[in-house]
Each structure stands twice: as C-alpha cells, then as structure tokens.
Design a protein around this motif. Structure first.
Motif, PDB file in Angstrom:
ATOM      1  N   SER A   1      -4.855   3.841   0.995  1.00  0.00           N
ATOM      2  CA  SER A   1      -4.646   4.002   2.444  1.00  0.00           C
ATOM      3  C   SER A   1      -5.819   3.437   3.235  1.00  0.00           C
ATOM      4  O   SER A   1      -5.632   2.850   4.307  1.00  0.00           O
ATOM      5  N   LYS A   2      -7.042   3.602   2.728  1.00  0.00           N
ATOM      6  CA  LYS A   2      -8.210   3.054   3.415  1.00  0.00           C
ATOM      7  C   LYS A   2      -8.141   1.529   3.468  1.00  0.00           C
ATOM      8  O   LYS A   2      -8.418   0.913   4.500  1.00  0.00           O
ATOM      9  N   GLU A   3      -7.766   0.929   2.347  1.00  0.00           N
ATOM     10  CA  GLU A   3      -7.648  -0.541   2.334  1.00  0.00           C
ATOM     11  C   GLU A   3      -6.548  -1.008   3.276  1.00  0.00           C
ATOM     12  O   GLU A   3      -6.712  -1.986   4.014  1.00  0.00           O
TER      13      GLU A   3
ATOM     14  N   SER B   1       0.825  -1.209   0.000  1.00  0.00           N
ATOM     15  CA  SER B   1       0.000   0.000   0.000  1.00  0.00           C
ATOM     16  C   SER B   1       0.862   1.264   0.000  1.00  0.00           C
ATOM     17  O   SER B   1       0.566   2.227  -0.707  1.00  0.00           O
TER      18      SER B   1
ATOM     19  N   LEU C   1      -5.429   0.521   5.986  1.00  0.00           N
ATOM     20  CA  LEU C   1      -5.894   0.679   7.366  1.00  0.00           C
ATOM     21  C   LEU C   1      -6.845  -0.437   7.762  1.00  0.00           C
ATOM     22  O   LEU C   1      -6.793  -0.953   8.881  1.00  0.00           O
ATOM     23  N   GLY C   2      -7.714  -0.829   6.836  1.00  0.00           N
ATOM     24  CA  GLY C   2      -8.647  -1.914   7.147  1.00  0.00           C
ATOM     25  C   GLY C   2      -7.938  -3.226   7.418  1.00  0.00           C
ATOM     26  O   GLY C   2      -8.264  -3.936   8.379  1.00  0.00           O
TER      27      GLY C   2
ATOM     28  N   LYS D   1      -6.115   7.792  -1.431  1.00  0.00           N
ATOM     29  CA  LYS D   1      -7.142   7.627  -0.407  1.00  0.00           C
ATOM     30  C   LYS D   1      -7.652   6.190  -0.367  1.00  0.00           C
ATOM     31  O   LYS D   1      -7.804   5.584   0.708  1.00  0.00           O
ATOM     32  N   ALA D   2      -7.918   5.596  -1.536  1.00  0.00           N
ATOM     33  CA  ALA D   2      -8.426   4.225  -1.575  1.00  0.00           C
ATOM     34  C   ALA D   2      -7.390   3.233  -1.054  1.00  0.00           C
ATOM     35  O   ALA D   2      -7.713   2.315  -0.291  1.00  0.00           O
TER      36      ALA D   2
END
Length: 419
Positions: A257-259, A224, A261-262, A254-255
């Motif tokens: 980093s969101k993935e 990521s 973090l999840g 953004k996408a």
C-alpha cells in the motif's frame, strides 16, 4: 488552445499571428473590438474622403465643383460602411451605386474610390467574393458608359468624351483592390486553419495525457490491490492459527500500500503540475526483482529469465516493459489457479520481447479467468496494447496449446543514448 495559455503556467507563451503586407494595410477596416459597429474607422474614412474630394475638385476645374449633393453622395457611401461586417453584400452594391451616381453627376475623381475598396474588402473577407466582383465590375462598366457614351447627357456641360487611356489606371485600381482583398482572405483562412490545427493538437495531447494517466493509475492500483487482497485473505485465514504468518501478511500489505500510494502521488503530482519533472524516476525493468518478490508474497512463484545482451532502454520503452510485465503477473494472481509463472525478457538488436506464461487453468472465482482478458474486455490488456502500440509494438495474449496462458509483447527499441 495555445492562444489562451497563460505564460509561466506550464505552457509556451501565446502565439500571435504575424500580419504583414495587405493584411496590415487593411487591418483597420475590420470590426471594432467587442463586435460593435466600426464607428471609428468609418468616421475617419468619411472625413478623409470628404476633405480629400474637396481638394481633388479644386485640382480638376473641368469637373463639377463639389456641392451639397456631392457631399451627400460621399457621406452616403461612407455611412453604408457602418454595416459592412453585418451585411457585406448590400453594402458593397450600395457603395458602388453611390459612387456611380457621384461620377454621373460629374464630380471630380479622387478618394471616393477608397469607400469602394473598403466595401469590396469587407465582402470578400466575409466570403462574398462574387458579389464584390460583380459590384466592382458594374461600377467599372457604368464608368465606361458615362465617360464614352452618356457624357453628352450628363454634367458638366460641354464635357468631351473621356480618353481611353484613363481607363487603364481605373482597371489597374480595380485589379489591385481585388488582389489585395483576395490575399487578405487567403491569409485569414490560413490563420483560421492554423488555429484549428493548434486547437486539435492541444486536444489530442490532452487526450493522450489523460489516457497515459489512466493507464498508470490502473497498472499501479490493479497490481497493488491484487497483492493486498491476497495477503488480506491469508492474514484473515491465519490470524488465529498462525499469528506470526498473519503478521507477515500484514507487513506485506503495508509495504504494497505504501508503494502504491507513492506511485499514485507521483502520477497526481504530474497531473497537477504539468511542467514539473517527477520527483522519483519512472519504474523500469531494473525493478523486476520487486515484482517477483511481491508476487511471491501472494504465493505465486515467478521464474524470471533474461536472454540476449541487455541494453539500457529509453525511459518510455523501459516503463512500458515494466508495466506490461506487472499487469501480466497481476492477471495471473487474479485470474489463474496456477501458482507458478515464467517471465522471459529477450533482447535482440532493435527489439525487446517479453513473454509471461502461467500453467493455468483459470481460477474458479474468476469465470473465464485470464482468457477473459484475452478477449479484450479487461482494462489491463487494453492498457498493455495501448502501451505497445504507442511504441510501434504488438501484444499477443491467449491460451497456450497445453492449456496455460501466455502474454507476448514485442517492442521495437533503440538503446538509450549515453551522454
């Protein structure tokens, strides 16, 4: 360790050692809780031996009546047992000597043998078996001398030689003491070995879990952050000249980093609550299109090909295959100047082969490029090898004859069983 694991907090209930036979019979002879002197068991034994010997004296009128000297010898042998767990060798010889003096004084046979048995037991279970054997052997030989040769010079007066048949029960008692003590010693050693094995297994499981979590975090973050780094560079370069393209790069950041973090939250949730199931399924090869799309967002064109008849893989193999492809593509983005890569997933009965190729050469900003990973210095290739080895597979990584770079993984798998 298993013995100290709290029930209901992600582990099985504590393991309790089952005690039976001689172990349960002699359990009271061990040390007091807290490691102090065994006052209670010693006091109980002293009372029992003294009172019991008084009754035995009344039933053996041909022996000397139990007087003050006899009681002192009985209490002396019992008092020595207070130190049986700290100084087992002097205690077993001291008790044997006190008991031999008791017999030499002509007092009645009876519970006095119990003090000898406890002292012998303590010596054997503390690892001084030869001292216990020597003390018992000396006591038996002394009893033979008193009963068959020295009886004329010892009380009671006019006492005839002891019948030889009486020595058989004494010998049987000696053998029984030794056998029971040895049995308990062996059982204690077995329990200690089992505890050590359980502790080692628990430590091994903990180490494996930490390694698994480290691999997961590395794979998630390395992939990521590589995507984010590339897109951030694109966004900065196009911020003034092409704001729309810079916006697209920021959306990709953004996408990604969101993935990331999840997935990090999922790994950390597993670490915090080891007994709970993950809230989201582990990634597998079904998410390969996402990897291709993320790689495309960094400017890398990935050609993914599936060969053979696809089968549903077990979760462990599916996750390992996904992470291997993910890490290999991450290495292409980070270490290769090539903007194209090819992923081949080849299914054969009982085996899954993964091949990830790029045209090379190594990026100028990354001396050694992917070849540095091939040498084993990078954590990514080490993680891939560990994942493959955990399944009994292999990883090959190195420069191709035409100058590109290839990662090849072979994983032995069985199709996932359908309910």
């Amino acid at each position: 360790m298993d013995e100290h694991r709290t029930p209901g907090r992600g582990g099985p209930p504590p393991v309790r050692e089952a005690r039976s036979g001689p172990a349960r019979l002699w359990q009271w002879a061990g040390p007091e809780p807290g490691g102090g002197l065994p006052w209670r068991s010693t006091l109980l034994l002293a009372v029992f031996v003294t009172v019991g010997s008084g009754f035995a004296s009344q039933g053996q009128p041909d022996r000397e009546p139990l007087d003050a000297l006899g009681r002192v010898l009985l209490l002396a042998g019992a008092a020595l047992l207070l130190l049986r767990n700290r100084h087992p060798v002097p205690v077993v010889f001291g008790v044997a000597a006190a008991t031999l003096a008791y017999f030499a004084a002509g007092y009645a046979y009876g519970p006095v043998f119990l003090t000898v048995a406890v002292a012998c037991y303590a010596a054997i279970v503390h690892g001084h078996r030869y001292a216990a054997w020597a003390a018992l052997g000396g006591l038996w030989l002394g009893n033979l001398l008193i009963g068959h040769w020295l009886y004329r010079h010892l009380p009671p007066d006019g006492d005839p030689a002891a019948p030889w048949g009486r020595e058989l029960p004494v010998a049987a008692f000696v053998v029984a003491i030794l056998a029971a003590s040895e049995l308990v010693r062996v059982r204690r050693e077995q329990w200690a070995q089992q505890r050590a094995e359980r502790a080692a297994a628990e430590k091994r499981r903990a180490d494996e879990e930490r390694l698994r979590i480290a691999r997961e975090l590395h794979d998630v973050l390395a992939h990521s952050i590589s995507v984010i780094n590339v897109q951030a560079g694109v966004g900065l370069a196009l911020l003034d000249s092409d704001p729309e393209q810079a916006r697209t790069a920021l959306t990709t950041i953004k996408a990604a980093s969101k993935e990331a973090l999840g997935e990090v939250r999922q790994v950390l949730a597993t670490l915090r609550a080891p007994g709970e199931a993950p809230r989201t399924p582990a990634p597998g090869l079904d998410r390969l299109p996402e990897l291709v799309e993320q790689a495309a967002s960094t400017g890398l064109t990935v050609d993914a090909v599936t060969e053979g008849q696809p089968v549903a893989l077990p979760p462990g193999a599916d996750l390992a295959a996904f992470r291997i492809v993910q890490e290999a593509l991450t290495n292409v983005v980070r270490h290769s100047a090539s903007r194209t890569a090819r992923v081949v997933i080849h299914y054969t009965p009982g085996r899954l082969e993964l091949r990830i190729d790029d045209e090379g050469p190594a990026a100028a900003a990354s001396p050694g490029g992917a070849s540095a990973e091939a040498g084993g210095s990078g954590h990514g290739l080490a993680g891939m090898r560990e994942r493959a080895a955990a399944l009994g597979g292999t990883i090959e990584a190195g420069t191709r004859p035409d100058g590109g770079f290839r990662v090849r993984a072979v994983l032995p798998v069985r199709p996932k069983e359908t309910p």
